[in-house]
Design an enzyme around this catalytic site. Structure first.
Site, PDB file in Angstrom:
ATOM      1  N   LEU A  12       0.815  -1.212   0.000  1.00  0.00           N
ATOM      2  CA  LEU A  12       0.000   0.000   0.000  1.00  0.00           C
ATOM      3  C   LEU A  12       0.849   1.262   0.000  1.00  0.00           C
ATOM      4  O   LEU A  12       0.587   2.190  -0.776  1.00  0.00           O
ATOM      5  CB  LEU A  12      -0.943  -0.004   1.208  1.00  0.00           C
ATOM      6  CG  LEU A  12      -1.854   1.220   1.331  1.00  0.00           C
ATOM      7  CD1 LEU A  12      -2.692   1.409   0.070  1.00  0.00           C
ATOM      8  CD2 LEU A  12      -2.743   1.096   2.563  1.00  0.00           C
ATOM      9  N   ASP A  36      12.016   4.101  12.915  1.00  0.00           N
ATOM     10  CA  ASP A  36      11.423   3.068  13.763  1.00  0.00           C
ATOM     11  C   ASP A  36      10.272   3.715  14.527  1.00  0.00           C
ATOM     12  O   ASP A  36      10.489   4.494  15.463  1.00  0.00           O
ATOM     13  CB  ASP A  36      12.478   2.520  14.731  1.00  0.00           C
ATOM     14  CG  ASP A  36      11.950   1.378  15.592  1.00  0.00           C
ATOM     15  OD1 ASP A  36      10.721   1.166  15.622  1.00  0.00           O
ATOM     16  OD2 ASP A  36      12.769   0.707  16.245  1.00  0.00           O
ATOM     17  N   ILE A  37       9.046   3.403  14.119  1.00  0.00           N
ATOM     18  CA  ILE A  37       7.884   4.082  14.707  1.00  0.00           C
ATOM     19  C   ILE A  37       7.680   3.715  16.174  1.00  0.00           C
ATOM     20  O   ILE A  37       6.888   4.368  16.872  1.00  0.00           O
ATOM     21  CB  ILE A  37       6.596   3.800  13.916  1.00  0.00           C
ATOM     22  CG1 ILE A  37       6.241   2.309  13.932  1.00  0.00           C
ATOM     23  CG2 ILE A  37       6.717   4.324  12.490  1.00  0.00           C
ATOM     24  CD1 ILE A  37       4.853   2.006  13.331  1.00  0.00           C
ATOM     25  N   ALA A  60       2.902  -1.381   9.448  1.00  0.00           N
ATOM     26  CA  ALA A  60       2.275  -2.241  10.444  1.00  0.00           C
ATOM     27  C   ALA A  60       2.922  -3.618  10.445  1.00  0.00           C
ATOM     28  O   ALA A  60       3.562  -4.026   9.468  1.00  0.00           O
ATOM     29  CB  ALA A  60       0.776  -2.389  10.156  1.00  0.00           C
ATOM     30  N   THR A 101      -8.242  -2.783   9.819  1.00  0.00           N
ATOM     31  CA  THR A 101      -8.612  -4.083   9.275  1.00  0.00           C
ATOM     32  C   THR A 101      -9.964  -4.559   9.800  1.00  0.00           C
ATOM     33  O   THR A 101     -10.399  -4.139  10.887  1.00  0.00           O
ATOM     34  CB  THR A 101      -7.535  -5.126   9.655  1.00  0.00           C
ATOM     35  OG1 THR A 101      -7.996  -6.440   9.337  1.00  0.00           O
ATOM     36  CG2 THR A 101      -7.254  -5.084  11.150  1.00  0.00           C
ATOM     37  N   TYR A 125      -3.309  -9.997  16.244  1.00  0.00           N
ATOM     38  CA  TYR A 125      -3.172  -8.955  15.218  1.00  0.00           C
ATOM     39  C   TYR A 125      -4.359  -8.001  15.265  1.00  0.00           C
ATOM     40  O   TYR A 125      -4.191  -6.776  15.243  1.00  0.00           O
ATOM     41  CB  TYR A 125      -3.056  -9.599  13.840  1.00  0.00           C
ATOM     42  CG  TYR A 125      -3.204  -8.631  12.697  1.00  0.00           C
ATOM     43  CD1 TYR A 125      -2.207  -7.693  12.424  1.00  0.00           C
ATOM     44  CD2 TYR A 125      -4.341  -8.635  11.899  1.00  0.00           C
ATOM     45  CE1 TYR A 125      -2.351  -6.780  11.386  1.00  0.00           C
ATOM     46  CE2 TYR A 125      -4.493  -7.739  10.851  1.00  0.00           C
ATOM     47  CZ  TYR A 125      -3.497  -6.811  10.602  1.00  0.00           C
ATOM     48  OH  TYR A 125      -3.640  -5.915   9.575  1.00  0.00           O
ATOM     49  N   LYS A 129      -4.391  -3.858  16.119  1.00  0.00           N
ATOM     50  CA  LYS A 129      -4.928  -2.824  15.229  1.00  0.00           C
ATOM     51  C   LYS A 129      -6.071  -2.058  15.907  1.00  0.00           C
ATOM     52  O   LYS A 129      -6.238  -0.854  15.691  1.00  0.00           O
ATOM     53  CB  LYS A 129      -5.404  -3.455  13.926  1.00  0.00           C
ATOM     54  CG  LYS A 129      -4.291  -4.108  13.100  1.00  0.00           C
ATOM     55  CD  LYS A 129      -3.232  -3.104  12.659  1.00  0.00           C
ATOM     56  CE  LYS A 129      -3.720  -2.200  11.551  1.00  0.00           C
ATOM     57  NZ  LYS A 129      -2.645  -1.298  11.043  1.00  0.00           N
TER      58      LYS A 129
END
Length: 288
Positions: A12, A36-37, A60, A101, A125, A129
């Site tokens: 994306l 690096d978030i 992500a 998601t 996961y 999110k």
């Protein structure tokens, strides 16, 4: 506009940068090598230096099964990392798009999920999110949460590629037919995301391609049909349906990934094209 994009090496993020360039915007793209978030100070510093007009946060942890064994790491990336981005956007008073998601829902039933439906994540996961969504909602007023499903794009590995590769070594493929949803082509989604960042119609949206709800089996049948029209090597493949219990996985998968996308039209956004059309364009670029 100058738009900061995370996860540009993914399917994306790659397409978002291309779409921004096509429209004359200035994308500033980063991936793990540049930022690096999970390190809040680094995120804050970079955003203060770049001073973007908006952020499209695509980065992500997306390995769903691996997430079950790496809960803490996944939460740091998908929840805390997103929180760090959101804090930076708040400080700069700029809008943020967060990619989420259908896994934030419990995956049950047959009714399409609406953006404001109750969130009950069905695996690690999905929970990570979901926590990212909460961070965005708690910190920002100027935000878009865009939930997607069944993603495929040119810049990365995906279900379509897996089926094409398997068909080269197998005459028969068995694919689950009891998980229902709609694919999302990142090329089409990128167009929508840039449409959004150009407006202030903030909120939570669902965005997959149009064309109705299908199973993974249905998707595979169409993949092979279209692929065989481009290359005869795919004509020999027979696709058969099976239940999910034939492929036990570490992380629970949703049987219901149907997404109600009516809010897009209600707010003046152009829906994504039919998934068959998206697949045709993807395959022509991939193998045609």
């Amino acid at each position: 506009m100058k738009i900061f994009v995370t996860g540009v090496k993914g399917q994306l993020g790659f397409d978002v940068v291309n779409e921004l360039n096509k429209r004359g915007h200035e994308p500033i793209g980063v991936d793990i090598d540049e930022l690096d978030i999970t390190k809040e100070r680094d995120v804050r510093t970079m955003l203060e230096v770049v001073k973007p007009d908006g952020v499209i946060h695509c980065a992500a942890w997306t390995a769903v099964d691996d997430a079950e064994d790496n809960r803490e790491k996944v939460m740091v990336v998908n929840a805390k990392g997103t929180e760090h981005i959101a804090k930076g956007c708040k400080d700069l008073d700029i809008p943020m798009i967060y990619i989420s998601t259908d896994y934030v829902f419990n995956g049950e039933g047959a009714t399409p999920w609406k953006p404001d439906d109750k969130r009950e994540p069905l695996n690690v996961y999905g929970e990570s999110k979901y926590r990212g969504e909460l961070a965005v909602e708690d910190l920002l007023d100027k935000y878009y949460i865009v939930r997607i499903a069944w993603v495929f794009g040119q810049n990365g590995h995906n279900f379509v590629d897996t089926m094409l590769n398997l068909s080269k070594t197998h005459d028969k493929l068995t694919v689950v037919d009891d998980q229902i949803g709609t694919p999302t082509y990142t090329y089409d989604l990128a167009r929508l995301l840039v449409d959004m960042i150009e407006t202030d119609k903030f909120g939570t949206y669902h965005a997959t391609n149009e064309g109705g709800y299908i199973s993974w089996y249905d998707f595979t049948v169409e993949i092979m049909k279209q692929a065989s029209e481009l290359n005869e090597v795919y004509k020999k493949v027979e696709v058969s349906p099976v239940g999910s219990d034939a492929y036990p996985a570490k992380a629970k998968r949703p049987s219901n990934s149907r997404m109600d996308k009516s809010k897009l039209v209600e707010n003046g956004f152009e829906p994504l094209p039919d998934w068959k059309d998206a697949l045709e364009r993807y395959l022509k670029e991939k193998i045609g």
